[in-house]
Design a protein around this motif. Structure first.
Motif, PDB file in Angstrom:
ATOM      1  N   ASN A 100      41.093  -6.269  40.376  1.00 25.35           N
ATOM      2  CA  ASN A 100      42.309  -6.773  41.231  1.00 25.35           C
ATOM      3  C   ASN A 100      42.912  -7.880  40.726  1.00 25.35           C
ATOM      4  O   ASN A 100      42.552  -8.709  39.957  1.00 25.35           O
ATOM      5  N   SER A 118      33.579 -14.534  45.576  1.00 27.44           N
ATOM      6  CA  SER A 118      33.701 -14.140  47.067  1.00 27.44           C
ATOM      7  C   SER A 118      32.508 -13.671  47.802  1.00 27.44           C
ATOM      8  O   SER A 118      31.365 -13.490  47.202  1.00 27.44           O
ATOM      9  N   GLU A 166      37.490 -15.199  49.657  1.00 25.94           N
ATOM     10  CA  GLU A 166      37.104 -15.966  48.533  1.00 25.94           C
ATOM     11  C   GLU A 166      36.668 -17.246  49.011  1.00 25.94           C
ATOM     12  O   GLU A 166      36.857 -17.802  50.132  1.00 25.94           O
ATOM     13  N   MET A 179      37.911 -15.747  43.315  1.00 27.83           N
ATOM     14  CA  MET A 179      38.235 -14.311  43.821  1.00 27.83           C
ATOM     15  C   MET A 179      37.255 -13.287  42.892  1.00 27.83           C
ATOM     16  O   MET A 179      37.068 -13.479  41.875  1.00 27.83           O
ATOM     17  N   MET A 205      37.482 -10.519  40.841  1.00 23.95           N
ATOM     18  CA  MET A 205      38.295  -9.909  40.265  1.00 23.95           C
ATOM     19  C   MET A 205      38.147  -8.544  39.361  1.00 23.95           C
ATOM     20  O   MET A 205      38.606  -8.266  38.441  1.00 23.95           O
ATOM     21  N   ARG A 207      45.286 -11.836  41.316  1.00 28.68           N
ATOM     22  CA  ARG A 207      45.655 -12.648  42.214  1.00 28.68           C
ATOM     23  C   ARG A 207      47.182 -12.351  42.631  1.00 28.68           C
ATOM     24  O   ARG A 207      47.876 -12.185  42.066  1.00 28.68           O
ATOM     25  N   ASN A 259      41.170  -1.416  52.205  1.00 31.00           N
ATOM     26  CA  ASN A 259      41.745  -2.609  51.500  1.00 31.00           C
ATOM     27  C   ASN A 259      43.113  -2.938  52.129  1.00 31.00           C
ATOM     28  O   ASN A 259      43.979  -2.582  51.944  1.00 31.00           O
ATOM     29  N   GLN A 289      45.414 -10.186  52.464  1.00 30.60           N
ATOM     30  CA  GLN A 289      44.547  -9.839  53.253  1.00 30.60           C
ATOM     31  C   GLN A 289      44.323 -11.218  54.133  1.00 30.60           C
ATOM     32  O   GLN A 289      44.402 -10.720  55.372  1.00 30.60           O
ATOM     33  N   THR A 296      44.748  -7.844  48.416  1.00 30.71           N
ATOM     34  CA  THR A 296      44.018  -8.920  47.840  1.00 30.71           C
ATOM     35  C   THR A 296      44.435 -10.385  48.087  1.00 30.71           C
ATOM     36  O   THR A 296      45.500 -10.572  48.227  1.00 30.71           O
ATOM     37  N   GLY A 297      43.208 -11.035  48.371  1.00 35.03           N
ATOM     38  CA  GLY A 297      43.383 -12.448  48.361  1.00 35.03           C
ATOM     39  C   GLY A 297      44.193 -12.709  49.446  1.00 35.03           C
ATOM     40  O   GLY A 297      44.057 -12.403  50.730  1.00 35.03           O
ATOM     41  N   TRP A 311      38.442  -5.670  49.166  1.00 35.34           N
ATOM     42  CA  TRP A 311      39.371  -4.871  48.033  1.00 35.34           C
ATOM     43  C   TRP A 311      38.800  -4.855  46.787  1.00 35.34           C
ATOM     44  O   TRP A 311      38.956  -4.124  45.674  1.00 35.34           O
ATOM     45  N   ASP A 312      37.417  -5.156  46.612  1.00 34.68           N
ATOM     46  CA  ASP A 312      36.574  -4.997  45.658  1.00 34.68           C
ATOM     47  C   ASP A 312      36.098  -3.642  45.438  1.00 34.68           C
ATOM     48  O   ASP A 312      35.688  -2.800  46.473  1.00 34.68           O
TER      49      ASP A 312
END
Length: 446
Positions: free
Chosen positions: A6, A320, A110, A1, A3, A8, A82, A89, A85-86, A58-59
């Motif tokens: 954010n 990702s 990811e 991911m 990160m 997990r 957004n 989404q 996250t992960g 989300w980044d």
């Protein structure tokens, strides 16, 4: 991911099964929520860039990349959403694809999740749009994660080659050497915990990504995928090498019973009671933000090795890509933005924001390698991380339903951390569950 800022988030059980269940038929016919957003969009190949894009990411660096692209192309308007996250989404994206509306033009995904959306035909094969010519622009690990079954289903945004992040002050205080092998790591764990019962070399309450990354480094290939034919096999010496080590760590209570990305985790990283993390190269910004009290204490070293004196071998942990969806009504413009973000000017914008690149040019540049990190005592830690990126073991594959497999990891393996169950038995149970699920979804799984 990725990160960068954010955490997990893990969905479990039937909620994931329902939201992320695959079909092996096309998901075509979907459309953007604002129909016609691609109207007037020019061809990227002609350089006539105009139109609207919806990007799910989300980044936190992606909005800055979008702003730069818009400034260079005044006829373009990019909306960044957004959507979570992960797995949050992925659930939303799968629901949008199945509903046939609200699908973005591009989505951050990811690496482990890309096969799931690619085989369901939710992602566009961008190989013929120019992506196939970019293989040499990226390090092998990230590229192999987007190049699947002869197609290309995204371009890498970042990467997560693993390294040992360690609290140098803690090791120095107790006179413990920084481990270079996993045998030394075990001895260091024992020494630190004996010196202070509140001190642990690391934390772990069960993590699918960490477990598979460790097996990857050991040379394991538990997943073999050829189209819809899948093999899942964790009964190998490479898997046993990891489980034997980690079972000893569990049995001797050398692992902090703290869940990663929790407040307790950040507190432990900040006060020194969690002394190391073997984790992806995207971690520096997270340490700076999550454990500011430990500024100056942390350093980075190569990932411990299974064999002393051998050439460095590492694995990926997280990272990702950005992928064009099959539903996009403005695929040319979407691909133009994708190249801008992943191989052109957008790369430096993301690096400046704390991302770890997947591009060879950045990983070899003197500016990147020579950067000093005040939080890490002005260490030039990119030198260590770039070497890790070059040393990633080749040949790793993810399941075409890895999102689901990861979501049930703790349902099968978690008891090994809390109730005395065997870690190897838990992984065998996880294997059986993922085989059964794959067959239920129409794959042929051995």
């Amino acid at each position: 991911m990725s990160m960068t800022t954010n955490r997990r988030r893990v969905l479990r059980g039937s909620a994931v099964a329902a939201a992320l269940a695959l079909t092996l038929t096309a998901c075509g016919g979907t459309d953007r929520a604002d129909e016609g957003s691609g109207s007037g969009g020019g061809s990227a190949a002609e350089g006539d860039l105009s139109g609207d894009l919806l990007v799910w990411a989300w980044d936190s660096t992606v909005p800055d990349v979008a702003t730069a692209f818009e400034e260079a192309n005044p006829g373009v308007d990019i909306e960044i959403v957004n959507a979570g996250t992960g797995n949050d989404q992925y659930t939303a994206l799968q629901n949008a694809i199945q509903a046939g509306s609200g699908v973005p033009d591009l989505a951050q995904i990811e690496y482990f999740a890309i096969p799931q959306f690619a085989i369901g035909e939710g992602l566009a094969d961008i190989g013929s749009m120019g992506a196939s010519d970019l293989e040499d622009s990226f390090t092998p690990g990230p590229w192999s994660s987007v190049a699947i079954n002869g197609g290309v289903y995204g371009l890498p945004l970042d990467s997560g080659p693993m390294a040992l992040f360690y609290n140098e002050a803690v090791f120095a205080e107790h006179g413990v050497e920084i481990p270079t092998t996993w045998d030394e790591y075990l001895e260091a764990a024992r020494a630190l915990h004996a010196a202070d019962p509140n001190l642990y070399i690391t934390n772990d309450t069960g993590d699918a990504g960490f477990t598979t990354s460790m097996i990857w480094q050991a040379g394991g290939h538990p997943y073999e995928v050829d189209g819809t034919n899948v093999t899942v096999d964790f009964d190998t010496p490479e898997v046993a090498q990891f489980t034997d080590l980690w079972q000893t760590m569990i049995d001797e209570e050398l692992l902090a019973p703290v869940t990663s990305w929790s407040d307790d985790w950040n507190q432990g990283l900040g006060n020194g009671t969690i002394a190391t993390l073997t984790i992806g190269a995207w971690m520096p910004t997270n340490l700076e933000n999550g454990a500011p009290a430990a500024e100056g204490d942390w350093r980075v070293a190569p990932m411990p090795q299974w064999e002393a004196g051998a050439d460095l071998v590492t694995s990926e942990n997280g990272g990702s890509a950005l992928s064009v969806t099959s539903a996009s009504q403005n695929a040319d413009l979407a691909y133009a933005f994708l190249e801008f973000a992943s191989v052109d000017e957008g790369v430096q914008i993301r690096v400046d924001g704390g991302a770890f690149p997947a591009t060879v040019a950045e990983l070899e540049s003197e500016e990147f390698l020579g950067k000093e990190f005040p939080y890490f005592g002005n260490q030039k830690l990119n030198e260590v991380l770039a070497e890790s990126a070059k040393a990633v073991a080749p040949g790793w594959q993810y399941l075409p339903y890895q999102v689901y497999a990861n979501s049930i990891f703790n349902d099968n393996v978690g008891s090994a951390y809390v109730s005395g169950a065997s870690l190897s038995d838990g992984i065998a149970s996880w294997q059986d569950a993922t085989i059964a699920y794959g067959n239920e979804q129409g794959f042929t799984v051995d």
